[in-house]
Design a protein around this motif. Structure first.
Motif, PDB file in Angstrom:
ATOM      1  N   SER A 260       6.510   6.183   0.236  1.00 28.28           N
ATOM      2  CA  SER A 260       5.770   7.103  -0.631  1.00 28.28           C
ATOM      3  C   SER A 260       5.284   6.423  -1.905  1.00 28.28           C
ATOM      4  N   VAL A 261       6.003   5.380  -2.354  1.00 30.11           N
ATOM      5  CA  VAL A 261       5.610   4.706  -3.593  1.00 30.11           C
ATOM      6  C   VAL A 261       4.960   3.345  -3.380  1.00 30.11           C
ATOM      7  N   SER A 262       5.227   2.698  -2.231  1.00 30.79           N
ATOM      8  CA  SER A 262       4.665   1.363  -1.999  1.00 30.79           C
ATOM      9  C   SER A 262       3.758   1.297  -0.781  1.00 30.79           C
ATOM     10  N   GLY A 263       3.665   2.394  -0.041  1.00 29.89           N
ATOM     11  CA  GLY A 263       2.917   2.374   1.210  1.00 29.89           C
ATOM     12  C   GLY A 263       1.458   1.998   1.062  1.00 29.89           C
ATOM     13  N   VAL A 264       0.830   2.450  -0.023  1.00 27.99           N
ATOM     14  CA  VAL A 264      -0.581   2.118  -0.243  1.00 27.99           C
ATOM     15  C   VAL A 264      -0.759   0.610  -0.397  1.00 27.99           C
ATOM     16  N   LEU A 265       0.159  -0.034  -1.110  1.00 28.49           N
ATOM     17  CA  LEU A 265       0.094  -1.484  -1.305  1.00 28.49           C
ATOM     18  C   LEU A 265       0.341  -2.222   0.008  1.00 28.49           C
ATOM     19  N   VAL A 266       1.320  -1.758   0.763  1.00 34.51           N
ATOM     20  CA  VAL A 266       1.636  -2.400   2.049  1.00 34.51           C
ATOM     21  C   VAL A 266       0.468  -2.256   3.014  1.00 34.51           C
ATOM     22  N   ASP A 267      -0.090  -1.049   3.109  1.00 33.98           N
ATOM     23  CA  ASP A 267      -1.238  -0.819   3.991  1.00 33.98           C
ATOM     24  C   ASP A 267      -2.385  -1.765   3.647  1.00 33.98           C
ATOM     25  N   ALA A 268      -2.638  -1.921   2.357  1.00 29.66           N
ATOM     26  CA  ALA A 268      -3.744  -2.766   1.917  1.00 29.66           C
ATOM     27  C   ALA A 268      -3.490  -4.237   2.230  1.00 29.66           C
ATOM     28  N   HIS A 269      -2.236  -4.636   2.233  1.00 31.52           N
ATOM     29  CA  HIS A 269      -1.910  -6.052   2.416  1.00 31.52           C
ATOM     30  C   HIS A 269      -1.854  -6.466   3.883  1.00 31.52           C
ATOM     31  N   ILE A 270      -1.274  -5.629   4.733  1.00 31.74           N
ATOM     32  CA  ILE A 270      -1.107  -6.030   6.132  1.00 31.74           C
ATOM     33  C   ILE A 270      -1.751  -5.056   7.125  1.00 31.74           C
ATOM     34  N   GLY A 271      -2.351  -3.979   6.649  1.00 27.72           N
ATOM     35  CA  GLY A 271      -2.979  -3.029   7.544  1.00 27.72           C
ATOM     36  C   GLY A 271      -2.016  -1.933   7.987  1.00 27.72           C
ATOM     37  N   GLU A 272      -2.576  -0.828   8.448  1.00 25.98           N
ATOM     38  CA  GLU A 272      -1.757   0.341   8.774  1.00 25.98           C
ATOM     39  C   GLU A 272      -0.856   0.116   9.984  1.00 25.98           C
ATOM     40  N   TRP A 273      -1.335  -0.627  10.976  1.00 26.65           N
ATOM     41  CA  TRP A 273      -0.527  -0.844  12.175  1.00 26.65           C
ATOM     42  C   TRP A 273       0.756  -1.606  11.848  1.00 26.65           C
ATOM     43  N   LEU A 274       0.595  -2.703  11.115  1.00 23.95           N
ATOM     44  CA  LEU A 274       1.778  -3.487  10.744  1.00 23.95           C
ATOM     45  C   LEU A 274       2.629  -2.749   9.714  1.00 23.95           C
TER      46      LEU A 274
END
Length: 387
Positions: free
Chosen positions: A336-350
């Motif tokens: 909820s707090v870091s998901g946007v950053l993770v999605d942007a870095h490695i994509g939604e699938w990963l």
């Protein structure tokens, strides 16, 4: 391997333009994973009200302005604004004055999900322009509301326009990951880690420097925007250890199972070591001394209260004995707090792969997490040093 299109690289994008808590109303959204923040905020209401008691009460002809900085997209900000307005209204009434009109400004980065927030804000009651009647209207708000997109590390409001600033669970987020942390030749390079918990001294020193520079800019901006006689109530994630490599609760949240999940992706060949090492959580949990140094150096604010407050666990579960629920709660809290950053870095699938590993790892350590994962907060009540 993930399809190439899923591996989104955004290193050239500024954090300010793309970062936010996870929006919407889904299972991993901030709106549905901020119950712990709500509990922690409620446990500090007595401190907030002490701050409000020190706010100068002006003639009721002058509108009273409140700003929540880092409001995010859940209902917590609405609750706090209503608490502030109720307390100030009672102060006016106790002084024999008619309450003024109230304005509430909800501020966060431009990428914040303001749409979800605005859907949660109650409608404004209308009684022929009489806000006094509006104050007693059940199910309606008694204030004018507006969203203010922008970084709170810069000016957001006109000079001397805000009576009360409130900011909770936001100031530990840095304006950026220090550049030296991502430079391979730098002594601050955070090799093998995605957070500074347990990192080298050079890495944590870079994070501390960035935090203090950001906080100095925050205070400088608010010193221009706050009305004379106004006050500011700030809460940010903190730590009790003098050692900055020990990030306390934040360290357990991002430096253990979250870190291990990234390492899993590397071992499984889903991402490279370099891809992992290029990602860093831009959070710094300061000590009381870290915070105090900046306030004193700034010199614009008098300290009414500055303390470390035990907030409790960030995990809210209905069945503590259900390891699967605990694992899911930790994964959703992280996401909820870091998901946007993770999605942007490695994509939604990963990203899905990563957080499923966080969940399974956390589930296998459920009892330990419930016992050890505790958040401490820096709580500051400040007013202008010059009146």
């Amino acid at each position: 391997m993930a399809p190439a299109g899923d591996n989104v690289v955004v290193s050239s994008m500024k954090l300010e333009r793309m970062f936010s808590m996870k929006g919407g109303k889904g299972e991993a959204s901030y709106a549905n994973n901020s119950q712990a923040q709500a509990r922690h905020a409620r446990s500090m209401l007595h401190l907030l009200k002490e701050t409000l008691d020190g706010v100068q009460v002006n003639p009721p002809e002058v509108p009273f302005a409140i700003a929540d900085l880092g409001c995010s997209s859940g209902s917590n900000t609405i609750y706090i604004v209503e608490v502030i307005i109720k307390h100030i209204r009672e102060r006016y009434e106790a002084s024999g004055y008619k309450p003024p009109e109230f304005s509430a400004f909800f501020s966060d980065l431009p990428s914040n999900d303001f749409n979800t927030l605005f859907q949660l804000i109650p409608p404004l009651a209308s009684y022929g322009g009489c806000m006094e009647k509006c104050l007693a209207a059940n199910g309606h708000r008694s204030y004018f509301a507006a969203g203010v997109p922008g970084s709170f590390y810069r000016r957001l409001f006109p000079a001397r326009s805000i009576d009360v600033f409130y900011s909770a669970f936001s100031l530990h987020w840095l304006s950026q990951v220090p550049e030296s942390v991502s430079e391979k030749r730098s002594g601050a390079y955070n090799k093998g880690k995605v957070f500074i918990h347990g990192a080298d001294e050079g890495t944590t020193a870079a994070y501390k420097k960035q935090f203090q520079a950001d906080l100095a800019e925050f205070l400088r901006s608010r010193s221009h925007e706050m009305k004379m006689g106004g006050s500011m109530f700030l809460v940010c994630l903190g730590r009790t250890s003098v050692d900055p490599t020990d990030q306390g609760g934040a360290g357990l949240l991002f430096g253990t199972h979250f870190q291990d999940a990234w390492d899993d992706l590397v071992r499984e060949g889903l991402i490279t070591r370099e891809k992992r090492d290029d990602f860093n959580i831009p959070i710094y949990a300061p000590s009381l001394q870290d915070f105090k140094e900046v306030v004193e150096s700034n010199g614009s604010f008098a300290v009414n209260k500055l303390e470390v407050f035990k907030g409790g666990s960030p995990l809210v579960v209905s069945q503590p004995d259900d390891a699967a629920e605990v694992g899911r709660a930790l994964a959703n809290s992280c996401r909820s707090v870091s998901g946007v950053l993770v999605d942007a870095h490695i994509g939604e699938w990963l990203s899905e792969e990563l957080f499923s590993r966080v969940e399974s790892r956390a589930a296998s350590h459920a009892e330990e997490l419930l016992e050890q994962l505790q958040f401490f907060h820096i709580v500051a009540s400040l007013s202008l040093a010059f009146r």
